[in-house]
Design a protein around this motif. Sequence first.
Motif, PDB file in Angstrom:
ATOM      1  N   LEU A  86       0.868  -1.154   0.040  1.00 35.09           N
ATOM      2  CA  LEU A  86      -0.008  -0.183   0.241  1.00 35.09           C
ATOM      3  C   LEU A  86       0.803   1.227  -0.011  1.00 35.09           C
ATOM      4  O   LEU A  86       0.681   2.121  -0.735  1.00 35.09           O
ATOM      5  CB  LEU A  86      -0.994   0.018   1.262  1.00 35.09           C
ATOM      6  N   ARG A  87       1.964   1.347   0.721  1.00 38.71           N
ATOM      7  CA  ARG A  87       2.889   2.134   0.812  1.00 38.71           C
ATOM      8  C   ARG A  87       3.373   2.815  -0.571  1.00 38.71           C
ATOM      9  O   ARG A  87       3.274   3.672  -0.927  1.00 38.71           O
ATOM     10  CB  ARG A  87       3.834   2.226   1.768  1.00 38.71           C
ATOM     11  N   GLY A  88       3.934   1.605  -1.031  1.00 36.80           N
ATOM     12  CA  GLY A  88       4.393   1.562  -2.555  1.00 36.80           C
ATOM     13  C   GLY A  88       3.374   2.288  -3.454  1.00 36.80           C
ATOM     14  O   GLY A  88       3.690   2.767  -4.399  1.00 36.80           O
ATOM     15  N   ALA A  89       2.124   1.834  -3.391  1.00 32.21           N
ATOM     16  CA  ALA A  89       1.200   2.202  -4.292  1.00 32.21           C
ATOM     17  C   ALA A  89       1.085   3.817  -4.284  1.00 32.21           C
ATOM     18  O   ALA A  89       0.809   4.582  -5.137  1.00 32.21           O
ATOM     19  CB  ALA A  89      -0.144   1.349  -3.949  1.00 32.21           C
ATOM     20  N   VAL A  90       0.784   4.291  -2.894  1.00 30.25           N
ATOM     21  CA  VAL A  90       0.846   5.798  -2.703  1.00 30.25           C
ATOM     22  C   VAL A  90       1.870   6.264  -3.215  1.00 30.25           C
ATOM     23  O   VAL A  90       1.604   7.488  -3.730  1.00 30.25           O
ATOM     24  CB  VAL A  90       0.326   5.863  -1.101  1.00 30.25           C
ATOM     25  N   ALA A  91       3.276   5.851  -3.007  1.00 27.34           N
ATOM     26  CA  ALA A  91       4.209   6.430  -3.382  1.00 27.34           C
ATOM     27  C   ALA A  91       4.103   6.777  -4.852  1.00 27.34           C
ATOM     28  O   ALA A  91       4.662   7.482  -5.471  1.00 27.34           O
ATOM     29  CB  ALA A  91       5.737   5.817  -2.850  1.00 27.34           C
ATOM     30  N   HIS A  92       4.016   5.624  -5.423  1.00 29.43           N
ATOM     31  CA  HIS A  92       4.101   5.351  -7.205  1.00 29.43           C
ATOM     32  C   HIS A  92       2.880   6.674  -7.828  1.00 29.43           C
ATOM     33  O   HIS A  92       3.291   7.051  -8.478  1.00 29.43           O
ATOM     34  CB  HIS A  92       3.508   3.967  -7.608  1.00 29.43           C
ATOM     35  N   TYR A  93       1.842   6.484  -7.159  1.00 27.32           N
ATOM     36  CA  TYR A  93       0.776   7.608  -7.459  1.00 27.32           C
ATOM     37  C   TYR A  93       1.415   8.937  -7.467  1.00 27.32           C
ATOM     38  O   TYR A  93       1.240   9.599  -8.411  1.00 27.32           O
ATOM     39  CB  TYR A  93      -0.561   7.466  -6.478  1.00 27.32           C
ATOM     40  N   LEU A  94       1.901   9.302  -6.196  1.00 26.60           N
ATOM     41  CA  LEU A  94       2.408  10.539  -6.073  1.00 26.60           C
ATOM     42  C   LEU A  94       3.597  10.992  -6.837  1.00 26.60           C
ATOM     43  O   LEU A  94       3.713  11.925  -7.455  1.00 26.60           O
ATOM     44  CB  LEU A  94       2.546  10.957  -4.525  1.00 26.60           C
ATOM     45  N   GLY A  95       4.394   9.865  -6.793  1.00 25.05           N
ATOM     46  CA  GLY A  95       5.558  10.060  -7.539  1.00 25.05           C
ATOM     47  C   GLY A  95       5.684  10.289  -9.076  1.00 25.05           C
ATOM     48  O   GLY A  95       5.929  11.177  -9.764  1.00 25.05           O
ATOM     49  N   THR A  96       4.749   9.637  -9.656  1.00 21.62           N
ATOM     50  CA  THR A  96       4.229   9.498 -11.028  1.00 21.62           C
ATOM     51  C   THR A  96       3.617  10.866 -11.295  1.00 21.62           C
ATOM     52  O   THR A  96       3.940  11.669 -12.284  1.00 21.62           O
ATOM     53  CB  THR A  96       3.233   8.283 -11.485  1.00 21.62           C
ATOM     54  N   ALA A  97       2.808  11.364 -10.471  1.00 27.19           N
ATOM     55  CA  ALA A  97       2.018  12.996 -10.757  1.00 27.19           C
ATOM     56  C   ALA A  97       3.010  13.972 -10.740  1.00 27.19           C
ATOM     57  O   ALA A  97       2.958  14.876 -11.255  1.00 27.19           O
ATOM     58  CB  ALA A  97       1.146  12.984  -9.510  1.00 27.19           C
ATOM     59  N   ILE A  98       4.230  13.644  -9.628  1.00 26.87           N
ATOM     60  CA  ILE A  98       5.041  14.718  -9.546  1.00 26.87           C
ATOM     61  C   ILE A  98       6.034  14.819 -10.702  1.00 26.87           C
ATOM     62  O   ILE A  98       6.271  15.789 -11.421  1.00 26.87           O
ATOM     63  CB  ILE A  98       5.883  14.711  -8.224  1.00 26.87           C
ATOM     64  N   VAL A  99       6.664  13.474 -11.164  1.00 26.03           N
ATOM     65  CA  VAL A  99       7.452  13.747 -12.305  1.00 26.03           C
ATOM     66  C   VAL A  99       6.917  13.939 -13.397  1.00 26.03           C
ATOM     67  O   VAL A  99       7.759  14.441 -14.429  1.00 26.03           O
ATOM     68  CB  VAL A  99       8.190  12.222 -12.362  1.00 26.03           C
ATOM     69  N   SER A 100       5.735  13.517 -13.777  1.00 24.60           N
ATOM     70  CA  SER A 100       4.863  14.027 -14.912  1.00 24.60           C
ATOM     71  C   SER A 100       4.502  15.415 -15.150  1.00 24.60           C
ATOM     72  O   SER A 100       4.349  15.871 -16.067  1.00 24.60           O
ATOM     73  CB  SER A 100       3.765  12.945 -15.186  1.00 24.60           C
ATOM     74  N   GLY A 101       4.741  16.082 -13.960  1.00 27.12           N
ATOM     75  CA  GLY A 101       4.457  17.595 -13.933  1.00 27.12           C
ATOM     76  C   GLY A 101       2.899  17.898 -13.556  1.00 27.12           C
ATOM     77  O   GLY A 101       2.631  18.872 -13.509  1.00 27.12           O
ATOM     78  N   SER A 102       2.273  16.667 -13.295  1.00 28.57           N
ATOM     79  CA  SER A 102       0.703  16.974 -12.858  1.00 28.57           C
ATOM     80  C   SER A 102       0.596  17.689 -11.486  1.00 28.57           C
ATOM     81  O   SER A 102      -0.342  18.419 -11.225  1.00 28.57           O
ATOM     82  CB  SER A 102       0.101  15.828 -12.716  1.00 28.57           C
ATOM     83  N   ILE A 103       1.716  17.321 -10.460  1.00 36.63           N
ATOM     84  CA  ILE A 103       1.946  18.204  -9.372  1.00 36.63           C
ATOM     85  C   ILE A 103       3.358  18.838  -9.569  1.00 36.63           C
ATOM     86  O   ILE A 103       4.261  18.223  -9.579  1.00 36.63           O
ATOM     87  CB  ILE A 103       2.118  17.484  -8.039  1.00 36.63           C
ATOM     88  N   ALA A 104       3.324  20.184  -9.759  1.00 37.81           N
ATOM     89  CA  ALA A 104       4.522  20.980 -10.200  1.00 37.81           C
ATOM     90  C   ALA A 104       5.450  21.369  -9.076  1.00 37.81           C
ATOM     91  O   ALA A 104       5.032  21.558  -7.988  1.00 37.81           O
ATOM     92  CB  ALA A 104       3.794  22.318 -10.946  1.00 37.81           C
ATOM     93  N   PRO A 105       6.584  21.350  -9.410  1.00 39.20           N
ATOM     94  CA  PRO A 105       7.379  21.996  -8.268  1.00 39.20           C
ATOM     95  C   PRO A 105       7.046  23.211  -7.523  1.00 39.20           C
ATOM     96  O   PRO A 105       6.750  24.092  -8.292  1.00 39.20           O
ATOM     97  CB  PRO A 105       8.831  22.280  -9.184  1.00 39.20           C
ATOM     98  N   GLY A 106       7.296  23.134  -6.220  1.00 36.07           N
ATOM     99  CA  GLY A 106       7.008  24.526  -5.699  1.00 36.07           C
ATOM    100  C   GLY A 106       5.497  24.230  -5.077  1.00 36.07           C
ATOM    101  O   GLY A 106       5.221  25.177  -4.322  1.00 36.07           O
ATOM    102  N   GLU A 107       4.782  23.269  -5.651  1.00 36.45           N
ATOM    103  CA  GLU A 107       3.443  23.060  -5.387  1.00 36.45           C
ATOM    104  C   GLU A 107       3.269  22.231  -4.094  1.00 36.45           C
ATOM    105  O   GLU A 107       4.043  21.620  -3.648  1.00 36.45           O
ATOM    106  CB  GLU A 107       2.587  22.543  -6.339  1.00 36.45           C
ATOM    107  N   ARG A 108       2.382  22.829  -2.881  1.00 37.04           N
ATOM    108  CA  ARG A 108       2.289  22.115  -1.702  1.00 37.04           C
ATOM    109  C   ARG A 108       1.123  21.248  -1.900  1.00 37.04           C
ATOM    110  O   ARG A 108      -0.025  21.614  -2.134  1.00 37.04           O
ATOM    111  CB  ARG A 108       2.075  23.314  -0.656  1.00 37.04           C
TER     112      ARG A 108
END
Length: 241
Positions: free
Chosen positions: A18-40
Amino acid sequence: MASIAPLSASAKGSGRRLRGAVAHYLGTAIVSGSIAPGERLTGEVANSEALDVSRSAYREAVQVLAAKGLVESRTKAGTRVLPRSRWNMLDPVVLAWAFSGEPDLEFVRDLFELRAIVEPAAARIAAGRRDKADLKAMKNALAGMRRFTLATEAGRAADRDFHSALLQATHNNALIALSASIGAAVNWTTQFKQRTRALPRDPLPDHARVYEAIAAGDPEAASEAMRVLVELALEDTRSSM
């Protein structure tokens, strides 16, 4: 603040999964730019509820992202996405996240520039230091690539083994430490090139030329063969984007 959607039922599990699934979800969103640098990111309570996971699973996932340089958590300030320059882009997991979507050309260029700096120099060193075990490992990897082809996971694993064996043949621990990162970069770009069509050409002869130069103990030829291999791999990747 970034908006978060619930995880799919298939992504859920318990504990580490479960931890890995959450990390994958958030990590993919960040690296793809869906969650941008500087965003909280919104708070722990809100995000764990939005993802429909426990607070501990969400907290542990954020710690994974922090360890990879993607986010920073501060008391009262919350969790914020760090600039791309802070990300550990050579982490094999981060590379997997980057290629789970459509990586941008700049990112792909960065990976190939790294390979163009490291691998020809490594091939040059390997030509002067390789031993029988190193040559056997490289030859076995080539046989695996030939037998399975890079259209299969077994063939791509053999490709990773080839690049790892080459770095091992330098007998330089600093270079050997890059094996996982170089291998992941090779693996994900190869998969990416085949996402919509077959590979534009067979890269096996390029690898064979590198092996032959190293086996012959010719540093200049080994370096040049590896330079050409990386250059052609970049051209193939660009044509797939």
